[in-house]
Design an enzyme around this catalytic site. Structure first.
Site, PDB file in Angstrom:
ATOM      1  N   CYS A  22       2.922 -22.078  -7.570  1.00  0.00           N
ATOM      2  CA  CYS A  22       2.806 -22.364  -6.139  1.00  0.00           C
ATOM      3  C   CYS A  22       1.361 -22.169  -5.697  1.00  0.00           C
ATOM      4  O   CYS A  22       0.512 -21.759  -6.465  1.00  0.00           O
ATOM      5  CB  CYS A  22       3.717 -21.449  -5.342  1.00  0.00           C
ATOM      6  SG  CYS A  22       3.250 -19.734  -5.491  1.00  0.00           S
ATOM      7  N   CYS A  46      -0.411 -18.932  -6.357  1.00  0.00           N
ATOM      8  CA  CYS A  46      -0.988 -18.757  -7.695  1.00  0.00           C
ATOM      9  C   CYS A  46      -2.415 -19.312  -7.715  1.00  0.00           C
ATOM     10  O   CYS A  46      -3.343 -18.668  -8.217  1.00  0.00           O
ATOM     11  CB  CYS A  46      -0.152 -19.484  -8.743  1.00  0.00           C
ATOM     12  SG  CYS A  46       1.556 -18.980  -8.809  1.00  0.00           S
ATOM     13  N   CYS A  90      10.221 -46.051 -50.004  1.00  0.00           N
ATOM     14  CA  CYS A  90      11.570 -45.752 -49.513  1.00  0.00           C
ATOM     15  C   CYS A  90      11.532 -44.590 -48.544  1.00  0.00           C
ATOM     16  O   CYS A  90      10.489 -43.992 -48.312  1.00  0.00           O
ATOM     17  CB  CYS A  90      12.495 -45.404 -50.675  1.00  0.00           C
ATOM     18  SG  CYS A  90      11.988 -43.892 -51.506  1.00  0.00           S
ATOM     19  N   ASP A 104     -27.078 -51.668   5.685  1.00  0.00           N
ATOM     20  CA  ASP A 104     -28.364 -52.182   5.235  1.00  0.00           C
ATOM     21  C   ASP A 104     -28.220 -53.695   5.150  1.00  0.00           C
ATOM     22  O   ASP A 104     -27.145 -54.198   4.803  1.00  0.00           O
ATOM     23  CB  ASP A 104     -28.679 -51.595   3.856  1.00  0.00           C
ATOM     24  CG  ASP A 104     -29.938 -52.185   3.273  1.00  0.00           C
ATOM     25  OD1 ASP A 104     -30.928 -52.266   4.010  1.00  0.00           O
ATOM     26  OD2 ASP A 104     -29.916 -52.593   2.095  1.00  0.00           O
ATOM     27  N   ASP A 116     -27.502 -50.477  -0.894  1.00  0.00           N
ATOM     28  CA  ASP A 116     -27.441 -50.707  -2.334  1.00  0.00           C
ATOM     29  C   ASP A 116     -28.737 -50.385  -3.054  1.00  0.00           C
ATOM     30  O   ASP A 116     -28.748 -50.220  -4.263  1.00  0.00           O
ATOM     31  CB  ASP A 116     -27.069 -52.169  -2.612  1.00  0.00           C
ATOM     32  CG  ASP A 116     -28.209 -53.113  -2.286  1.00  0.00           C
ATOM     33  OD1 ASP A 116     -28.926 -52.828  -1.312  1.00  0.00           O
ATOM     34  OD2 ASP A 116     -28.381 -54.108  -3.014  1.00  0.00           O
ATOM     35  N   ASP A 142     -32.435 -47.074  -0.146  1.00  0.00           N
ATOM     36  CA  ASP A 142     -31.338 -46.644   0.736  1.00  0.00           C
ATOM     37  C   ASP A 142     -30.870 -45.226   0.410  1.00  0.00           C
ATOM     38  O   ASP A 142     -30.131 -44.629   1.194  1.00  0.00           O
ATOM     39  CB  ASP A 142     -30.123 -47.581   0.599  1.00  0.00           C
ATOM     40  CG  ASP A 142     -30.440 -48.981   1.064  1.00  0.00           C
ATOM     41  OD1 ASP A 142     -31.225 -49.103   2.026  1.00  0.00           O
ATOM     42  OD2 ASP A 142     -29.925 -49.944   0.470  1.00  0.00           O
TER      43      ASP A 142
END
Lengths: 831, 233
Positions: free
Chosen positions: A13, A16, A85, A509, A708, A712
Site C-alpha cells: 500500500c 509502504c 525423440c 516559435d 525546435d 529555443d
C-alpha cells in the site's frame, strides 16, 4: 551523482511506499528518492562516494521490504540439433535444470528449441551450450530475449501465483462461508448436513470451520508475516490491518471453540472463522485483479519494448547473414526487405522505400526514405528493399531512448500526489486508532457485547484502503504517459503532465514550429519574354553550387518540376547579396535588390509585385539574365498544413497563442495572419526569447513554449512547460518537458488535452480513494447503526476494500481509450 | 528449490498448528466430539438428582419426569431407545380438539394424550441402571433426538412430531450470561397436528402459545409452539 532503479518486493500500500522513501531519505548521500507503488519500482539519485547500492538494499531490507536490481536473468532460445525423440528433449531439459544458475529450462522437441532462463553471474551462455554439447547435441545460434520478456514472465508468474492462491483460498472459503451462514438464513432452507447442526453438534460445527479457515490463513501467510513485522516496526501498512483484523476474528473464534468444548454452547453464535477466511480470500482476489490491472497500466512501455525485431539481416562479404539484434554493430550494412522491421537506427545507403514510423511518432502516413535519410529501429519498411549503415544500436537507438524517457516519466511523481502521500503516511495508524476507539465505544455502549464490538473493530480495519490512495496518481500517470508515447508525445514526468493542464498562454516559435523551417519557392514571376519554367530552370542552374537556403529552395523547386538543369561554367557567391553564375549561353545574376542596384538593374516594373510579396512575408529573389531583368522568384518559409487548425484548437481551449520570431514585423505579421495569431513578438533575438517568456510569466501567466531549434532551448527551459517539436535538435529535446516526435503542431493541443484528461483522471481517482475511506470507515464504525441503520458485515467491508483498489485501477485504465479530439470545437477540447 | 522447501516447511508448520489446535480442543472435551450429548446427559443427571421428586419409574420400567403440576410427562425408555410425551388432554379438548382427527401416533390414554417414538425394549421392567444412564444410551441410539437451544441454554429430547422435553443445562443460571435460570424444564408441544384436529390455540388453558427459535435443515426458524415451563429448583 548516480541514478539507480530497483525493483521493490513486499509493498502492499501507499504506506509502504512512504516508509521506504522516508527511510532512504535519511541515508547519507541520497539526493532524491521516489517509490512508485504502481510499478513497484524505486528510483534513487545518490552520491556513489557516500553510498553503495548494497547499503540502499540493506536499508530497505531492514524495514521489511526487498529491493533488487532489475533482473539480470537472461532468457535465450537455443535451437538444438540432433534431438530425435521425446527422450532426447527430456534429457536435455533435465541436464539444463541441473545447471547452477539456470532458473528455468524447457525443451520443445517439435520446434527443436530450448528456452533457458539463467543468471549470467552464475553461469555463462557458453556453459549452457557446453552442457548441451556434452549430451551429444548441437546448440545452434542463440536467440536472446530482452529484459521486457523477463519482466513480463515475472509479472505473469506473479499473477498466476495470485490466481492460484485465490482459487485455493476460495475452495476452502466457500464451504466455510456456507457452513457458517446457512444456519443463519431464516428465509430459505439450504441443504445442510445434520451432523453439523450448530445446536446439535456445536463442537463439530466449529472444528470443521477451524479446519477450513486454517488453509486459507496459511495461503495468505504473507499478510501476517509482512503485516505484523510492519506493526512491530511501528509502521503498519495495509497488511497490518488485514493481519490484525483477521487474527482478531480467528483468535476470538478459537477462544469460542474452547468455550464450546467446555459446554458454553452459546459460543457457537460467536464464531468468526468465515469472516477471517472470506476476508483473506477477497483480499487475494482484489490483489489478483490489482496485479492484472497494474500490469495493464504498463502496457504502453511493454508494447514499445516489444517493437524491436529479434534479429537483423546484415551483409557480410556479399552474403546475407541473419544475426540476433544484440550482435549488430555500428557500421554493419543492414538489409531490410518490404514488410520487414528496421532493427537498428541507421543511414540509408541504397534503395528507396516508404517507412511506417507510426509506432515511434504516431504519424500514420509512411515516410519516404532515400539514400542519406535516417531510418529508426522498430519502424516498418513497407515498399522497397533498403540497405543502410547501422549508426545507433542497443541502448542508443531512438526507440531505446523513448523507452527510457517513458520509463522515467512513469516513475516520476506529480505534485498532486503529495496530498495522497501525506495522508498515506499516517493513514494506517489512524485507522487502527479509529478501530480501537469504535470497538471500545461500542463495547461500553452495548453493555459489554464483545461480539458486536469485535465486528466493528474488524470492519473498520478491513474496510480502510490505503492502496487506493497510493495507486490513484501513479497508475494514471503510467497510463497517461504511455498513451502519450503511443501518439508520439513523450511527457517527461508527472510534474510536466500536471503543469501542462494549467497553462494559459502558449508561445510558438515561428520557424520550424508553425512553418516548415525550410524556404520553399512560392511564386515565379517572369518578365515579358520569359516563361516561368525557363526562368526557374536558369535560376536553378545558376544556384546549383549555392549553399544558401534560398538558392537550394530554387534548385529543389526546379527539380520537383522536372526541369532540365545545366552545370554552371563559373559561379561566384556574393556575400549578403546573392550569386553570379555563367551558363553555356547566359550570365545569371540572382539575389536581393541591393545586388541589382549595385549592378544598375531596375525592376521598377515589378515594384508593385515586390511590395505585395513582402506584405505576404515572402522574400523576392531578383533574377537578371545577361544584364537584363528576367523576373522574380519569391521564396518563403511556408506554414505547415496543420498549423492553422492546431492554433485554432489551442485558442478554442482558451489559451492565448503567441508567435515569437526573429523575423521583421511585416513578415511575422503575414505568417501570423495566415494562421490566425493576433499576438506576435517579432524581431526577437534568439537570446531574448527566454526573457520574452519571462515577461509573460511576470504577468502571472502560465506559459508553454513550443520550439525546435537550439536557440529555443533557453526559452523552453524558462517556460513552465517546454514543448520540443520532433524534428528539433537534441538540445531542444533535452530542455523540453514534453517532446513531440512528429513535426506536427496538432500534437500540441493533443498533449495538453492528454494532460487535462490525465489530471482529471487523477482527481477522480483521488476523489474515489478519499471518498471511499471517508464514507466507508464511519459506516464500518457503526455510525449508521447508531441511528438505526444497518451494520456493516466485515466480509462486505473486505469486498468493498478490494473493489476500491480495483475501481481506481479501472478508472486509470479508462485513459487507454484516450483519442485526440480532432474537431476544432470548444466543447470537444474541454471534454 | 529453496522456494519449494520454504513452501513445504510452511505447509508442515500449518499442519502441525492445525493438529495441535484440534488435539488441544479434543483433550478439553475428553476426546468427545458430541459435547452436546455429554453435557445433556450430565445436566439431565444433575436435574433428576437435584429434584428427585420429579422422577418416577412406571410399571414398564420407563423413567417418567412429571411436571410439578402433573399436567405433562416425559417418558424415557430404560434401554434408551424409546421416548414419549404424555399430557393432560382436557385443555385441548376444551379448546376444540377432536381426538379422532389426530394422527395415529397420538393416542388417548385415559385423560392423557400420549405420543411415543421408538420401540420399548422387552423386559424393560428388569432393566437396572439410572435415568441418566438411559439418557446416555438415548444420545447414542437416537442422536438426532437430542438438541441444544441456545437462547434458553436448554438441552432437549425431540419426541417425533409431538414436541420435545427440554431441561436447563444449569438449574441455577444461564451458562453464558450468568443470569438466573427461571425455566428449568419445559414441555413443548408442536401445534400443527393439534390445530388440524380442531384446537384453537388461544383457547388452550395452562399452556403458553408462543414463537420459538428452532433449527430446521440448517436454517434457524421461529415457529409457534405450546409451552409449559417450570422453575423447579
Amino acid at each position: 551523482m548516480e541514478k539507480k532503479t530497483m525493483l521493490l518486493h513486499g509493498m502492499t500500500c501507499a504506506a509502504c511506499a512512504q516508509r521506504i522513501e522516508k527511510t532512504l531519505r535519511k541515508l547519507p548521500g541520497i539526493a532524491q528518492v521516489n517509490v512508485n507503488l504502481a510499478s513497484e519500482k524505486l528510483f534513487v539519485d545518490y552520491d556513489e562516494e557516500a553510498l553503495t547500492p548494497a547499503e540502499i538494499r540493506d536499508a530497505v531490507a531492514k524495514i521489511g521490504y526487498e529491493a533488487v536490481e532489475p533482473p539480470i536473468v537472461q532468457t535465450v532460445t537455443i535451437p538444438i540439433g540432433g534431438m530425435t525423440c521425446a527422450a532426447c528433449s527430456t534429457r536435455v531439459e533435465k541436464a539444463l535444470h541441473k545447471l547452477e544458475g539456470v532458473t528455468a529450462a524447457s525443451v520443445n522437441l517439435a520446434t527443436e528449441k530450448a528456452q533457458v532462463t539463467y543468471d549470467p553471474q552464475s553461469i555463462r551462455l557458453s556453459g549452457v551450450r557446453e552442457a548441451i554439447t556434452k549430451l551429444g547435441y548441437q546448440p545452434l545460434t542463440v536467440q536472446k530475449h530482452g529484459e521486457a520478456d523477463a519482466a513480463r514472465v515475472r509479472k505473469q508468474q506473479e499473477i498466476r501465483n495470485l490466481w492460484m492462491k485465490f482459487i485455493f483460498a476460495a475452495v476452502f472459503s466457500f464451504p466455510l462461508l456456507y457452513i457458517a451462514m446457512a444456519p443463519m438464513i431464516g428465509f430459505v432452507r439450504l441443504p445442510f448436513p445434520a451432523s453439523l447442526e450448530p445446536m446439535r453438534y456445536p463442537l463439530l460445527f466449529s472444528l470443521v470451520q477451524l479446519m477450513l479457515v486454517l488453509p486459507v490463513m496459511g495461503i495468505g501467510y504473507q499478510f501476517y508475516t509482512i503485516g505484523f513485522r510492519a506493526l512491530w516496526q511501528r509502521s503498519p501498512n495495509m497488511d497490518s490491518l488485514i493481519a490484525v483484523g483477521t487474527s482478531a476474528a480467528f483468535l476470538y473464534s478459537l477462544y469460542n471453540v474452547f468455550q464450546i468444548a467446555a459446554g458454553h454452547f452459546a459460543a457457537v453464535d460467536a464464531l468468526y472463522f468465515e469472516t477471517a477466511g472470506v476476508i483473506i480470500t477477497l483480499i487475494l482476489l482484489g490483489k489478483t485483479l490489482e496485479a492484472v490491472s497494474k500490469g495493464r497500466t504498463g502496457d504502453a512501455i511493454k508494447k514499445l519494448m516489444g517493437l524491436a525485431p529479434k534479429t537483423a539481416t546484415i551483409l557480410q562479404n556479399g552474403a546475407e547473414i541473419e544475426i540476433p539484434i544484440e550482435e549488430v554493430e555500428i557500421g554493419d550494412t543492414v538489409l531490410v526487405r518490404p514488410g520487414g522491421k528496421i532493427p537498428v537506427d541507421g543511414l540509408v545507403l541504397e534503395g528507396h522505400t516508404a517507412i511506417d514510423e507510426s509506432m515511434l511518432t504516431g504519424e500514420s502516413m509512411p515516410v519516404d526514405k532515400h539514400a542519406g535519410d535516417t531510418v529508426y529501429a522498430a519502424s516498418i519498411n513497407t515498399t522497397g528493399t533498403v540497405r543502410f549503415r547501422a549508426q545507433k544500436v542497443g541502448e542508443d537507438t531512438a526507440l531505446a531512448q523513448i523507452i527510457r524517457l517513458v520509463e522515467d516519466a512513469q516513475g516520476s511523481k506529480a505534485p498532486i500526489a503529495k496530498l495522497a502521500d501525506v495522508v498515506s503516511g499516517f493513514f494506517v495508524p489512524v485507522v487502527v486508532a479509529i478501530a480501537l476507539l469504535a470497538g471500545i465505544a461500542w463495547f461500553i455502549g452495548t453493555g459489554g457485547d464483545v461480539t458486536f464490538s469485535l465486528t466493528i473493530f474488524i470492519s473498520v480495519l478491513v474496510i480502510a484502503c490505503p492502496c487506493a490512495l497510493g495507486l490513484a496518481t501513479p497508475t494514471a500517470i503510467m497510463v497517461g504517459t504511455g498513451k502519450g508515447a503511443e501518439h508520439g508525445i513523450l511527457v517527461k514526468g508527472g510534474e510536466a503532465l500536471e503543469t501542462a493542464h494549467k497553462i494559459d498562454t502558449i508561445v510558438l516559435d515561428k520557424t520550424g514550429t508553425i512553418t516548415k523551417g525550410k524556404p520553399t519557392v512560392t511564386d515565379v514571376i517572369p518578365v515579358e519574354g520569359y516563361d516561368a519554367n525557363t526562368l526557374l530552370a536558369m535560376a536553378a542552374s545558376a544556384e546549383i553550387g549555392s549553399e544558401h537556403p534560398l538558392g537550394q529552395a530554387i534548385v529543389a523547386q526546379a527539380r520537383e518540376r522536372g526541369l532540365a538543369l545545366e552545370q554552371a561554367i563559373a559561379f561566384t557567391a556574393i556575400t549578403g547579396r546573392g550569386i553570379q553564375a555563367t551558363l553555356q549561353a547566359q550570365t545569371i545574376l540572382a539575389g536581393n535588390r541591393k545586388l541589382m542596384d549595385e549592378n544598375g538593374l531596375s525592376f521598377a516594373t515589378l515594384q508593385e509585385v515586390t511590395n505585395a510579396l513582402a506584405e505576404e512575408g515572402k522574400t523576392p529573389m531578383f533574377i537578371a539574365v545577361d544584364g537584363k531583368p528576367a523576373g522574380i522568384i519569391a521564396v518563403a518559409d511556408v506554414v505547415k498544413p496543420s498549423s492553422q487548425e492546431a492554433i485554432q484548437r489551442l485558442q478554442n481551449m482558451g489559451l492565448q497563442v503567441v508567435m515569437i520570431t526573429g523575423d521583421n514585423e511585416r513578415t511575422a505579421a503575414a505568417i501570423a495572419r495566415k494562421v490566425g495569431i493576433t499576438h506576435v513578438l517579432a524581431e526577437v533575438l534568439p537570446q531574448d526569447k527566454a526573457s520574452e517568456v519571462k515577461k509573460l510569466q511576470a504577468q502571472g501567466r502560465k506559459v508553454a513554449m513550443v520550439g525546435d531549434g537550439i536557440n529555443d532551448a533557453p526559452a523552453l527551459a524558462q517556460a513552465d512547460i517546454g514543448i520540443a517539436i520532433g524534428s528539433g535538435t537534441d538540445v531542444a529535446i533535452e530542455s523540453a518537458d514534453i517532446v513531440l516526435m512528429r513535426s506536427d503542431l496538432l500534437d500540441v493541443p493533443t498533449a495538453i488535452q492528454l494532460s487535462k484528461r490525465t489530471i482529471r483522471n487523477i482527481k477522480q481517482n483521488l476523489f474515489w480513494a478519499f471518498g471511499y475511506n471517508v464514507i466507508g470507515i464511519p459506516i464500518a464504525a457503526g455510525v449508521l447503526h447508531l441511528f438505526g441503520g444497518p451494520l456493516l458485515n466485515p466480509m462486505f467491508a473486505a469486498a468493498a476494500m478490494s473493489l476500491s483498489s480495483v475501481s481506481v485501477l479501472t478508472n486509470a485504465l479508462r485513459l487507454k481509450r484516450f483519442k485526440p479530439t480532432m474537431k476544432s470545437t470548444k466543447t470537444s477540447e474541454e471534454g | 528449490m529453496l522456494k519449494n522447501q520454504k513452501v513445504i516447511v510452511s505447509m508442515l508448520i500449518g499442519v502441525l498448528v492445525a493438529t495441535a489446535l484440534i488435539v488441544t480442543v479434543m483433550i478439553n472435551t475428553g476426546g468427545q466430539l458430541d459435547t452436546v450429548a455429554v453435557n445433556a446427559t450430565e445436566s439431565f443427571a444433575q436435574m433428576v438428582n437435584t429434584v428427585p421428586s420429579l422422577l418416577t419409574r412406571d410399571g414398564n420400567g420407563h423413567w417418567n419426569i412429571t411436571a410439578p403440576d402433573g399436567s405433562a410427562r416425559f417418558i424415557l425408555g430404560a434401554e434408551g431407545n424409546y421416548v414419549a410425551l404424555a399430557w393432560d388432554a382436557k385443555p385441548f379438548i376444551a379448546a376444540g380438539l377432536a381426538v379422532e382427527k389426530l394422527p395415529d401416533a397420538y393416542t388417548l390414554n385415559g385423560e392423557e394424550l400420549v405420543y411415543t417414538m421408538g420401540v420399548a425394549g422387552d423386559g424393560s421392567k428388569e432393566q437396572a441402571g439410572t435415568a441418566a444412564l438411559a439418557m446416555q444410551t438415548l444420545t447414542k441410539t437416537m442422536p438426532g433426538a437430542i438438541g441444544y437451544h441456545i437462547p434458553m441454554d436448554h438441552f432437549g429430547v425431540m419426541v417425533g412430531e409431538a414436541g420435545m422435553f427440554e431441561w436447563a443445562q444449569s438449574l441455577e443460571t444461564l451458562t453464558d450470561t450468568g443470569e438466573p435460570q427461571e425455566k428449568d424444564i419445559v414441555f413443548v408441544l408442536s401445534p400443527d397436528a393439534l390445530i388440524e384436529a380442531g384446537v384453537e390455540p388461544a383457547l388452550v388453558e395452562g399452556w403458553v402459545y408462543a414463537p420459538v427459535e428452532v433449527m430446521d435443515g440448517g436454517a434457524t426458524l421461529f415457529v409457534e409452539k405450546f409451552l409449559k415451563p417450570f422453575n423447579i429448583a
